[in-house]
Design a protein around this motif. Structure first.
Motif, PDB file in Angstrom:
ATOM      1  N   PHE A   1      -0.522   3.871   7.531  1.00  0.00           N
ATOM      2  CA  PHE A   1       0.452   2.875   7.978  1.00  0.00           C
ATOM      3  C   PHE A   1       0.481   2.808   9.502  1.00  0.00           C
ATOM      4  N   THR A   2       0.482   3.965  10.163  1.00  0.00           N
ATOM      5  CA  THR A   2       0.544   3.999  11.619  1.00  0.00           C
ATOM      6  C   THR A   2      -0.735   3.447  12.236  1.00  0.00           C
ATOM      7  N   MET A   3      -1.880   3.825  11.667  1.00  0.00           N
ATOM      8  CA  MET A   3      -3.151   3.361  12.215  1.00  0.00           C
ATOM      9  C   MET A   3      -3.295   1.840  12.062  1.00  0.00           C
ATOM     10  N   LEU A   4      -2.928   1.294  10.895  1.00  0.00           N
ATOM     11  CA  LEU A   4      -3.019  -0.148  10.702  1.00  0.00           C
ATOM     12  C   LEU A   4      -2.048  -0.891  11.611  1.00  0.00           C
ATOM     13  N   SER A   5      -0.869  -0.318  11.826  1.00  0.00           N
ATOM     14  CA  SER A   5       0.068  -0.940  12.766  1.00  0.00           C
ATOM     15  C   SER A   5      -0.529  -0.999  14.161  1.00  0.00           C
ATOM     16  N   ALA A   6      -1.130   0.106  14.596  1.00  0.00           N
ATOM     17  CA  ALA A   6      -1.778   0.119  15.907  1.00  0.00           C
ATOM     18  C   ALA A   6      -2.954  -0.855  15.951  1.00  0.00           C
ATOM     19  N   LEU A   7      -3.707  -0.932  14.869  1.00  0.00           N
ATOM     20  CA  LEU A   7      -4.845  -1.851  14.821  1.00  0.00           C
ATOM     21  C   LEU A   7      -4.398  -3.307  14.913  1.00  0.00           C
TER      22      LEU A   7
ATOM     23  N   ARG B   1       0.827  -1.204   0.000  1.00  0.00           N
ATOM     24  CA  ARG B   1       0.000   0.000   0.000  1.00  0.00           C
ATOM     25  C   ARG B   1       0.865   1.260   0.000  1.00  0.00           C
ATOM     26  N   LEU B   2       1.824   1.332   0.891  1.00  0.00           N
ATOM     27  CA  LEU B   2       2.672   2.520   0.971  1.00  0.00           C
ATOM     28  C   LEU B   2       3.543   2.657  -0.271  1.00  0.00           C
ATOM     29  N   PHE B   3       4.165   1.573  -0.701  1.00  0.00           N
ATOM     30  CA  PHE B   3       5.032   1.604  -1.874  1.00  0.00           C
ATOM     31  C   PHE B   3       4.268   2.011  -3.126  1.00  0.00           C
ATOM     32  N   ALA B   4       3.117   1.407  -3.360  1.00  0.00           N
ATOM     33  CA  ALA B   4       2.358   1.661  -4.588  1.00  0.00           C
ATOM     34  C   ALA B   4       1.822   3.087  -4.636  1.00  0.00           C
ATOM     35  N   ASN B   5       1.315   3.587  -3.528  1.00  0.00           N
ATOM     36  CA  ASN B   5       0.754   4.942  -3.522  1.00  0.00           C
ATOM     37  C   ASN B   5       1.816   6.004  -3.746  1.00  0.00           C
TER      38      ASN B   5
ATOM     39  N   LEU C   1      -1.615  11.288   4.447  1.00  0.00           N
ATOM     40  CA  LEU C   1      -2.589  10.209   4.540  1.00  0.00           C
ATOM     41  C   LEU C   1      -1.918   8.844   4.647  1.00  0.00           C
ATOM     42  N   GLN C   2      -0.897   8.591   3.839  1.00  0.00           N
ATOM     43  CA  GLN C   2      -0.237   7.288   3.861  1.00  0.00           C
ATOM     44  C   GLN C   2       0.544   7.068   5.154  1.00  0.00           C
ATOM     45  N   ALA C   3       1.128   8.131   5.692  1.00  0.00           N
ATOM     46  CA  ALA C   3       1.797   8.000   6.994  1.00  0.00           C
ATOM     47  C   ALA C   3       0.780   7.660   8.079  1.00  0.00           C
TER      48      ALA C   3
END
Length: 348
Positions: free
Chosen positions: A324-330, A270-274, A319-321
């Protein structure tokens, strides 16, 4: 009858195109023979490109072919520039001022550990973060209890509070404090990498899949470690069975194991592609005017849309930062939640 005359005229032109350069070659000096040979080839190609038209005329496609070749060359050149911009390399280009060749190191166990432009950007981001947070920390040490932070310290406090409350606490719940330093670090690191990739002569380190994969691996190991500490080895292994009957383990265990690795894979891609896609779109819009050689296209399409996508990329950087942080926390929250954990998370 008219078509037959056209065909005869074509045959005459072909013979004339071949004979005239050969006759001239007999009277030119030897040094000019190569030029005459080139004339033979050009004349033959020109004669072959003559085709009968529907109305009996002759269509010459030499000019059209040259134009197509020019357009193809521009497209190839544009593709090379785009790929050079988004891919990692050992050269930092500062056109038109020159370029810097980064040192190449010998292979270490078959692995190239040489310095690249993305590595340099990672170093720059790390130094900036250390300087910024050291300055902010120094500001807070000098403040009294009744003083409010201002300037850079105030901006950093807003970001820290946002990550602490809306990302870490809301997704992890009880015990979020021990994961907060990692979440803050990864958010600021990704954000600064994204933003520095938008400045002239910069490079987007998060557009390198090796960088995003490394960040995702960090999240993966932190998630698994947190799960082991929260549930113990027995609870961790029970989680792989998803609480199902033993007869379903042959199905559930592979699914759960695959699920463990799909999460970091999703973070990586997700981060790489965006971040890569945004730069490709901007450069492609810019090169449209060069390929078509049109000022109208440049003024009406390339420049306005490039500016719009560039401004959108600034938003995407934040948004991407955040994602990534929110999904890590999730992922950490899901791995550490206990029975009745939903109510506990909601309470906190």
């Amino acid at each position: 009858m008219k078509r037959e005359k056209v065909i005869q005229a074509q045959s005459f032109l072909k013979v004339l195109a071949l004979l005239v350069p050969l006759l001239l070659n007999a009277y030119v000096p030897a040094s000019a023979s190569d030029h005459a040979a080139g004339g033979v080839h050009a004349a033959a190609v020109h004669a072959d490109s003559a085709m009968p038209a529907a109305d009996g005329g002759v269509l010459l496609h030499g000019t059209e072919g040259a134009a197509n070749e020019a357009v193809a060359h521009e497209e190839e050149k544009a593709g090379d520039v785009i790929m050079h911009h988004i891919l990692d390399s050992h050269v930092f280009a500062f056109e038109p001022f020159g370029e810097i060749h980064l040192p190449r190191l010998p292979l270490l166990f078959g692995i190239d550990i040489s310095i690249t432009k993305h590595v340099v950007m990672l170093w720059i981001v790390s130094v900036i973060l250390l300087v910024v947070f050291a300055a902010v920390g120094g500001t807070y040490k000098k403040m009294t209890a009744r003083q409010a932070p201002g300037g850079l310290a105030n901006a950093m406090e807003a970001l820290v509070e946002f990550i602490r409350l809306d990302v870490a606490k809301s997704n992890i719940g009880h015990g979020y404090e021990k994961h907060l330093p990692y979440l803050l670090t990864v958010f600021m690191f990704i954000l600064l990498c994204n933003l520095l990739g938008l400045i002239p002569y910069g490079a987007t380190a998060t557009g390198n899949i090796n960088v995003t994969l490394t960040l995702a691996v960090f999240t993966f190991f932190i998630t698994q470690t947190a799960s082991l500490k929260a549930h113990g080895l027995k609870g961790y292994l029970q989680h792989l069975t998803a609480g199902t009957h033993w007869s379903l383990w042959i199905i559930m265990i592979p699914i759960e194991v695959i699920g463990l690795f799909t999460k970091p894979f999703a973070l990586t891609v997700r981060l790489f592609a965006n971040m890569t896609a945004g730069h490709i779109v901007i450069l492609s819009l810019i090169f449209i005017s060069f390929i078509l050689k049109s000022y109208i296209v440049a003024a009406a399409v390339s420049v306005p849309f490039s500016i719009f996508i560039y401004l959108l990329e600034i938003f995407v950087a934040f948004l991407q930062a955040f994602i990534f942080t929110m999904l890590s926390a999730l992922f950490i929250g899901l791995a550490t939640v206990h029975e009745g954990g939903d109510a506990e998370v909601a309470h906190h």
